[in-house]
Design a protein around this motif. Structure first.
Motif, PDB file in Angstrom:
ATOM      1  N   LYS A 125       0.823  -1.199   0.000  1.00  0.00           N
ATOM      2  CA  LYS A 125       0.000   0.000   0.000  1.00  0.00           C
ATOM      3  C   LYS A 125       0.869   1.266   0.000  1.00  0.00           C
ATOM      4  O   LYS A 125       0.454   2.308  -0.482  1.00  0.00           O
TER       5      LYS A 125
ATOM      6  N   ARG B 205      -5.688   0.633 -19.918  1.00  0.00           N
ATOM      7  CA  ARG B 205      -6.698   1.696 -19.871  1.00  0.00           C
ATOM      8  C   ARG B 205      -7.867   1.356 -20.791  1.00  0.00           C
ATOM      9  O   ARG B 205      -7.706   0.656 -21.789  1.00  0.00           O
TER      10      ARG B 205
ATOM     11  N   ASP C 179     -13.811   2.846 -15.025  1.00  0.00           N
ATOM     12  CA  ASP C 179     -13.096   2.991 -13.757  1.00  0.00           C
ATOM     13  C   ASP C 179     -12.245   1.738 -13.560  1.00  0.00           C
ATOM     14  O   ASP C 179     -12.775   0.659 -13.279  1.00  0.00           O
ATOM     15  N   MET C 180     -10.923   1.880 -13.699  1.00  0.00           N
ATOM     16  CA  MET C 180     -10.036   0.727 -13.656  1.00  0.00           C
ATOM     17  C   MET C 180      -9.933   0.117 -12.258  1.00  0.00           C
ATOM     18  O   MET C 180      -9.433  -0.998 -12.108  1.00  0.00           O
ATOM     19  N   ARG C 181     -10.436   0.829 -11.259  1.00  0.00           N
ATOM     20  CA  ARG C 181     -10.458   0.257  -9.908  1.00  0.00           C
ATOM     21  C   ARG C 181     -11.492  -0.858  -9.791  1.00  0.00           C
ATOM     22  O   ARG C 181     -11.439  -1.672  -8.864  1.00  0.00           O
ATOM     23  N   GLU C 182     -12.453  -0.856 -10.733  1.00  0.00           N
ATOM     24  CA  GLU C 182     -13.514  -1.857 -10.705  1.00  0.00           C
ATOM     25  C   GLU C 182     -13.205  -3.073 -11.575  1.00  0.00           C
ATOM     26  O   GLU C 182     -13.992  -4.028 -11.622  1.00  0.00           O
TER      27      GLU C 182
ATOM     28  N   GLN D 267      -1.672  -2.556  -9.482  1.00  0.00           N
ATOM     29  CA  GLN D 267      -1.986  -1.289  -8.828  1.00  0.00           C
ATOM     30  C   GLN D 267      -3.104  -0.655  -9.637  1.00  0.00           C
ATOM     31  O   GLN D 267      -2.956  -0.438 -10.841  1.00  0.00           O
ATOM     32  N   GLN D 268      -4.210  -0.348  -8.975  1.00  0.00           N
ATOM     33  CA  GLN D 268      -5.383   0.167  -9.675  1.00  0.00           C
ATOM     34  C   GLN D 268      -5.709   1.595  -9.260  1.00  0.00           C
ATOM     35  O   GLN D 268      -5.836   1.890  -8.065  1.00  0.00           O
ATOM     36  N   LYS D 269      -5.818   2.469 -10.265  1.00  0.00           N
ATOM     37  CA  LYS D 269      -6.296   3.834 -10.071  1.00  0.00           C
ATOM     38  C   LYS D 269      -7.530   4.016 -10.952  1.00  0.00           C
ATOM     39  O   LYS D 269      -7.875   3.129 -11.744  1.00  0.00           O
ATOM     40  N   LYS D 270      -8.165   5.161 -10.831  1.00  0.00           N
ATOM     41  CA  LYS D 270      -9.414   5.364 -11.563  1.00  0.00           C
ATOM     42  C   LYS D 270      -9.229   5.262 -13.074  1.00  0.00           C
ATOM     43  O   LYS D 270     -10.019   4.594 -13.755  1.00  0.00           O
ATOM     44  N   ASP D 271      -8.199   5.898 -13.600  1.00  0.00           N
ATOM     45  CA  ASP D 271      -8.037   5.967 -15.051  1.00  0.00           C
ATOM     46  C   ASP D 271      -7.066   4.945 -15.625  1.00  0.00           C
ATOM     47  O   ASP D 271      -6.976   4.804 -16.846  1.00  0.00           O
TER      48      ASP D 271
ATOM     49  N   MET E  96      -4.746   1.051 -14.777  1.00  0.00           N
ATOM     50  CA  MET E  96      -4.312  -0.060 -13.939  1.00  0.00           C
ATOM     51  C   MET E  96      -2.907  -0.458 -14.377  1.00  0.00           C
ATOM     52  O   MET E  96      -2.627  -0.560 -15.582  1.00  0.00           O
TER      53      MET E  96
END
Length: 206
Positions: A38, A97, A102-105, A152-156, A158
């Protein structure tokens, strides 16, 4: 007072055990490893993600790249590579991308380590089958291929981290990282046979 201290200690120990169990179920690692992951910046250099000793790395073997493929709206880019040909080990970072997603999903499969994948397959039998994963086709007389990685996943975006390690006899240089797509093929399904012919795309490494 002594009983109170013992009780508090037991509660703290129980909480720590529960955190470890929960972290292992969720990530495949213990709670301490989970916290370390994290704390890693996003994105990581492959040396940081895989905790490599930078003092032992020859800089010519570590480089940035920008090789990309597009499949069903997903843009998958090979961004960074460290390939240690002397020890037959490779470490890669890819970005994934899709516009408006939403790449977190996005579904990720972290276990087993040698079959980590991402994006839920349309042909998922257990509803936990990944559509994409990376692999190498090793040219050697006899041996094994070890693989590992993470996400590692962020909104826009991964980030997908992939490593391979070859052990055996007569090992030759790895030229490509292959991308398998379970949902490809004329009938919408491709059987994985660990050879380049089942790959949906390939990324040249130096």
């Amino acid at each position: 007072m002594k009983k109170k201290i013992v009780a508090i200690s037991l509660i703290m120990l129980l909480v720590f055990v529960l955190l470890n169990v929960s972290a292992y179920v969720y990530t495949g690692n213990g709670f301490i490893s989970f916290l370390k992951d994290k704390k890693k910046k996003v994105p990581c250099n492959v040396t940081e993600y895989f905790d490599l000793d930078v003092n032992k790395i020859e800089q010519k073997d570590l480089y940035n790249d920008n090789l990309s493929v597009q499949i069903d709206g997903y843009t998958i880019v090979l961004e960074q590579v460290y390939y240690n040909k002397r020890d037959n080990k490779g470490y890669c970072r890819f970005s994934v991308r899709q516009k408006g997603l939403d790449m977190r999903e996005v579904y990720i499969k972290e276990q087993p380590n040698n079959f980590q994948g991402f994006v839920l397959s349309k042909n998922s039998i257990t509803k936990k089958d990944a559509r994409f994963f990376f692999f190498v086709d090793a040219d050697m007389k006899m041996g094994t291929i070890g693989e590992d990685g993470g996400f590692q996943q962020k909104k826009d975006v991964m980030y997908v981290y992939y490593m391979f390690e070859l052990e055996g006899e007569g090992i030759k240089k790895v030229d490509y990282i292959y991308l398998y797509d379970k949902d490809a093929g004329k009938d919408g399904y491709t059987e994985f046979d660990s050879t380049p012919k089942c790959a949906a795309a390939k990324f040249k490494i130096k």
